[in-house]
Motif scaffolding. Structure first.
Motif, PDB file in Angstrom:
ATOM      1  N   VAL A   1       0.842  -1.192   0.000  1.00  0.00           N
ATOM      2  CA  VAL A   1       0.000   0.000   0.000  1.00  0.00           C
ATOM      3  C   VAL A   1       0.882   1.249   0.000  1.00  0.00           C
ATOM      4  CG1 VAL A   1      -1.759   1.273   1.302  1.00  0.00           C
ATOM      5  CG2 VAL A   1      -1.813  -1.220   1.250  1.00  0.00           C
ATOM      6  N   ASP A   2       0.508   2.258  -0.770  1.00  0.00           N
ATOM      7  CA  ASP A   2       1.216   3.528  -0.797  1.00  0.00           C
ATOM      8  C   ASP A   2       0.963   4.232   0.531  1.00  0.00           C
ATOM      9  OD1 ASP A   2       2.691   5.649  -1.806  1.00  0.00           O
ATOM     10  OD2 ASP A   2       0.954   6.574  -2.760  1.00  0.00           O
ATOM     11  N   ALA A   3       2.010   4.580   1.272  1.00  0.00           N
ATOM     12  CA  ALA A   3       1.861   5.177   2.591  1.00  0.00           C
ATOM     13  C   ALA A   3       2.858   6.313   2.782  1.00  0.00           C
ATOM     14  CB  ALA A   3       2.067   4.119   3.671  1.00  0.00           C
ATOM     15  N   ALA A   4       2.447   7.312   3.556  1.00  0.00           N
ATOM     16  CA  ALA A   4       3.301   8.463   3.830  1.00  0.00           C
ATOM     17  C   ALA A   4       3.071   8.929   5.259  1.00  0.00           C
ATOM     18  CB  ALA A   4       2.984   9.595   2.862  1.00  0.00           C
ATOM     19  N   TYR A   5       4.025   9.704   5.784  1.00  0.00           N
ATOM     20  CA  TYR A   5       3.949  10.236   7.145  1.00  0.00           C
ATOM     21  C   TYR A   5       3.903  11.750   7.093  1.00  0.00           C
ATOM     22  CZ  TYR A   5       5.499  11.624  11.799  1.00  0.00           C
ATOM     23  OH  TYR A   5       5.597  12.203  13.025  1.00  0.00           O
ATOM     24  N   ILE A   6       3.008  12.343   7.872  1.00  0.00           N
ATOM     25  CA  ILE A   6       2.973  13.789   8.030  1.00  0.00           C
ATOM     26  C   ILE A   6       3.327  14.082   9.482  1.00  0.00           C
ATOM     27  CG2 ILE A   6       1.530  15.853   8.069  1.00  0.00           C
ATOM     28  CD1 ILE A   6      -0.163  14.597   5.885  1.00  0.00           C
ATOM     29  N   GLY A   7       4.386  14.832   9.692  1.00  0.00           N
ATOM     30  CA  GLY A   7       4.788  15.156  11.046  1.00  0.00           C
ATOM     31  C   GLY A   7       6.173  15.744  11.067  1.00  0.00           C
TER      32      GLY A   7
END
Length: 69
Positions: free
Chosen positions: A54-60
């Motif tokens: 799954v395409d996943a990203a982090y915002i932080g």
């Protein structure tokens, strides 16, 4: 269409220690080994998602010390 996940939350830097036996209450044990790894609920979930394709990203925010790099 591929699912996409964005994680917002805690990403931490864990230090794990290996000890020879489970300690008795109110005692001390010397660690025989240690390992550092990324962790936290958001980071762990995002890594699991990526391993499933799954395409996943982090915002932080990540620090720019050794753990953040």
């Amino acid at each position: 269409m591929m699912a996409r996940i964005v994680g917002i939350g805690a990403c931490v830097f864990d230090t794990l220690y290996r000890i020879p036996t489970y300690p008795q209450e109110d005692t001390k044990r010397r660690a025989t080994d240690s390992k550092s790894a990324g962790g936290g609920p958001v980071a762990t979930g995002l890594v699991a998602a990526r391993k499933l394709g799954v395409d996943a990203a982090y915002i932080g925010v990540l620090s720019d010390d050794n753990g953040g790099r």
